[in-house]
Design an enzyme around this catalytic site. Structure first.
Site, PDB file in Angstrom:
ATOM      1  N   ARG A  46       0.905  -1.124  -0.101  1.00  0.00           N
ATOM      2  CA  ARG A  46      -0.034  -0.044  -0.159  1.00  0.00           C
ATOM      3  C   ARG A  46       0.650   1.299   0.086  1.00  0.00           C
ATOM      4  O   ARG A  46       0.680   2.471  -0.849  1.00  0.00           O
ATOM      5  CB  ARG A  46      -1.079   0.090   1.158  1.00  0.00           C
ATOM      6  CG  ARG A  46      -1.846   1.406   1.288  1.00  0.00           C
ATOM      7  CD  ARG A  46      -2.827   1.491   2.215  1.00  0.00           C
ATOM      8  NE  ARG A  46      -2.935   0.301   3.531  1.00  0.00           N
ATOM      9  CZ  ARG A  46      -2.007   0.826   4.581  1.00  0.00           C
ATOM     10  NH1 ARG A  46      -1.606   1.895   4.503  1.00  0.00           N
ATOM     11  NH2 ARG A  46      -2.047   0.057   5.434  1.00  0.00           N
ATOM     12  N   TYR A  98     -17.102  16.121 -15.216  1.00  0.00           N
ATOM     13  CA  TYR A  98     -17.276  14.658 -15.360  1.00  0.00           C
ATOM     14  C   TYR A  98     -18.549  14.659 -14.141  1.00  0.00           C
ATOM     15  O   TYR A  98     -18.231  14.813 -13.038  1.00  0.00           O
ATOM     16  CB  TYR A  98     -16.155  13.778 -15.217  1.00  0.00           C
ATOM     17  CG  TYR A  98     -16.529  12.544 -14.790  1.00  0.00           C
ATOM     18  CD1 TYR A  98     -17.415  11.673 -15.577  1.00  0.00           C
ATOM     19  CD2 TYR A  98     -16.224  11.914 -13.868  1.00  0.00           C
ATOM     20  CE1 TYR A  98     -17.700  10.341 -15.360  1.00  0.00           C
ATOM     21  CE2 TYR A  98     -16.518  10.565 -13.158  1.00  0.00           C
ATOM     22  CZ  TYR A  98     -17.212   9.738 -14.250  1.00  0.00           C
ATOM     23  OH  TYR A  98     -17.623   8.551 -13.751  1.00  0.00           O
ATOM     24  N   ASP A 167      -7.870  18.318 -14.066  1.00  0.00           N
ATOM     25  CA  ASP A 167      -8.224  17.084 -14.524  1.00  0.00           C
ATOM     26  C   ASP A 167      -7.668  17.205 -16.130  1.00  0.00           C
ATOM     27  O   ASP A 167      -8.437  17.771 -17.000  1.00  0.00           O
ATOM     28  CB  ASP A 167      -9.624  16.741 -14.454  1.00  0.00           C
ATOM     29  CG  ASP A 167     -10.059  15.264 -14.725  1.00  0.00           C
ATOM     30  OD1 ASP A 167      -9.328  14.820 -15.635  1.00  0.00           O
ATOM     31  OD2 ASP A 167     -10.890  14.828 -14.265  1.00  0.00           O
ATOM     32  N   LYS A 192      -8.619   6.055 -19.022  1.00  0.00           N
ATOM     33  CA  LYS A 192      -8.952   6.628 -20.207  1.00  0.00           C
ATOM     34  C   LYS A 192      -7.661   6.280 -21.064  1.00  0.00           C
ATOM     35  O   LYS A 192      -7.228   5.301 -21.399  1.00  0.00           O
ATOM     36  CB  LYS A 192      -9.628   7.693 -20.069  1.00  0.00           C
ATOM     37  CG  LYS A 192     -10.548   7.940 -19.130  1.00  0.00           C
ATOM     38  CD  LYS A 192     -11.985   7.382 -19.329  1.00  0.00           C
ATOM     39  CE  LYS A 192     -13.088   7.334 -18.496  1.00  0.00           C
ATOM     40  NZ  LYS A 192     -12.889   7.341 -17.023  1.00  0.00           N
TER      41      LYS A 192
HETATM   42  C1  LIG Z   1     -12.749  13.797 -16.891  1.00  0.00           C
HETATM   43  C2  LIG Z   1     -12.936  12.525 -16.072  1.00  0.00           C
HETATM   44  N1  LIG Z   1     -12.201  12.478 -14.840  1.00  0.00           N
HETATM   45  C3  LIG Z   1     -12.228  11.663 -13.855  1.00  0.00           C
HETATM   46  C4  LIG Z   1     -13.040  10.575 -14.262  1.00  0.00           C
HETATM   47  C5  LIG Z   1     -13.423   9.247 -12.991  1.00  0.00           C
HETATM   48  O1  LIG Z   1     -12.342   8.559 -13.353  1.00  0.00           O
HETATM   49  P1  LIG Z   1     -12.585   6.726 -13.031  1.00  0.00           P
HETATM   50  O2  LIG Z   1     -13.656   6.457 -13.785  1.00  0.00           O
HETATM   51  O3  LIG Z   1     -11.350   6.176 -13.305  1.00  0.00           O
HETATM   52  O4  LIG Z   1     -12.723   6.727 -11.498  1.00  0.00           O
HETATM   53  C6  LIG Z   1     -13.786  10.471 -15.452  1.00  0.00           C
HETATM   54  C7  LIG Z   1     -14.587   9.123 -16.004  1.00  0.00           C
HETATM   55  O5  LIG Z   1     -15.173   8.949 -16.648  1.00  0.00           O
HETATM   56  C8  LIG Z   1     -13.622  11.360 -16.495  1.00  0.00           C
HETATM   57  O6  LIG Z   1     -14.064  11.291 -17.465  1.00  0.00           O
END
Ligand SMILES: Cc1ncc(COP(=O)(O)O)c(C=O)c1O
Length: 377
Positions: A46, A98, A167, A192
């Site tokens: 961890r 998101y 992000d 992604k």
């Molecule tokens: C722009 C963006 N940020 C964060 C996330 C969250 O990521 P995760 O699904 O890996 O938890 C997503 C998920 O679709 C996303 O599109």
């Protein structure tokens, strides 16, 4: 070294024990100690794991960061970052985020007393005041593909003493490096483009600020939202082809956006690469190319739902950033959790994650689905 070279070699020296060229999957939870506290730098997975460490070094380098931290998911990374602020403190976030990020901020942290304000993409810098501790930016935004000026927001945040987290999931470090534009933290869903093959869920955060890094290392270990060695290895492998894939994603997205633009069965195309996009100039300034995500407005919500069920190569699915092309209706799928938000995801919005198949095949599949929907309307 250039980006493509670091993506393949940074943090990935041949294995000292065997000479293996590829970083092994260190599938272990613990490590033998010679005597109490005497070990080779790893005591519990961890806290640290060699496969995860290789990913953290490599991806931090791609983001021009000194310190990187891998997480079990994008939301795991975001949750950990939220522990940098405390109840009562003010957070300014772009409103077009998101859906899961909106849900986390509005339904988990706001009820705990965090003062969270969601503002339009072009009002983020102006909304930062002396009480603001954290600014949360996504650019291009998901799913409306709006652009946020990272440098302008970072300048305003610095003047107010706030930390800016970007992000960077949609752009990836190949197309955009927020730390070079003044941001303090970059966060990713590695699920992604970074993983790139729709076969894992993961997250990442990085920074150049040693104080933030020290706190993140503590939080990563304390909260425990870490990826397993195999998932870390899959992301590391994905990074090796990131540059190639992002070039092809961007090229295909441009072809798809140009095809959709002006099509009689399409109301409006949202793609920063189109000169008509209101954020086109900003995107050209802060991104190396315009990325693989395209959204468009169908004539109605019914048409949007019918269209996404008619494509064959484009698979109807949530998520994005894999080699295969995906299509979805955000209002009912990825962004259903924003249904009660003061800002709306249009019900007739269709979001495309443009893959790296043949652009001709992708356009032909969309064309035939659109022709059939136009004939029915
Ligand atoms: C722009 C963006 N940020 C964060 C996330 C969250 O990521 P995760 O699904 O890996 O938890 C997503 C998920 O679709 C996303 O599109």
């Amino acid at each position: 070294m250039d980006f493509e070279t670091r993506a393949i070699h940074e943090g990935q020296e041949p294995d000292p024990a065997t000479g293996a060229v590829t970083v092994p999957i260190y599938q272990t939870s613990t490590y033998v100690q010679e005597a109490v506290g005497e070990h080779k730098g790893f005591d519990y997975s961890r806290t640290a794991n060699p496969t995860r460490r290789a990913l953290e070094i490599c991806l931090a380098s791609l983001e021009s960061a000194e310190y990187g931290f891998a997480f079990s998911s994008g939301m795991g990374a975001t949750t950990t970052l939220m522990h940098l602020v405390s109840p009562g403190e003010r957070i300014v976030a772009v409103n077009d985020v998101y859906g899961g990020t909106y849900r986390l901020l509005s339904k988990v942290y706001r009820p705990k007393g965090y003062d969270i304000e969601f503002v339009p993409h072009d009002e983020v810098a102006a909304a930062i005041d002396d009480r603001t501790r954290l600014v949360w930016v996504e650019t291009p935004t998901n799913p409306l593909l709006n652009l946020v000026d990272i440098r302008a927001v970072s300048d305003a945040a610095r003047a107010a003493g706030a930390v800016v987290a970007v992000d960077n999931t949609f752009a990836t470090p190949y197309l955009q490096r927020p730390l070079e534009l003044g941001a303090d933290i970059v966060v990713h869903s590695t699920t992604k483009y970074l993983g790139g093959h729709s076969d894992l869920v993961g997250g990442f955060a990085c920074t150049n600020d040693p104080t933030i890094a020290e706190r993140l290392a503590f939080l990563q270990n304390s909260l425990g939202a870490v990826p397993g060695p195999f998932d870390a290895w899959l992301v590391l492998r994905g990074l090796k082809t990131l540059a190639l894939r992002m070039r092809k994603h961007s090229e295909n997205a441009r072809a798809v956006a140009e095809f959709l633009d002006g099509h009689p069965a399409v109301e409006r195309v949202l793609y920063p690469g189109l000169p008509s996009h209101p954020g086109h100039e900003l995107a050209a300034r802060q991104m190396a190319d315009f990325g693989g995500m395209v959204s468009f407005l169908a004539p109605s919500a019914e048409e949007a739902a019918a269209l996404v069920a008619r494509t064959e190569i484009w698979k109807l699915a949530e998520s994005l950033g894999g080699v295969e092309s995906l299509i979805e209706v955000p209002a009912q799928m990825t962004h259903a959790s924003t249904a009660d938000a003061p800002f709306a995801t249009p019900p007739n919005l269709v979001r495309l994650s443009v893959g790296i198949e043949s652009a001709d095949d992708l356009v032909a599949d969309l064309e035939s689905a659109l022709v059939r929907s136009a004939a029915r309307a």
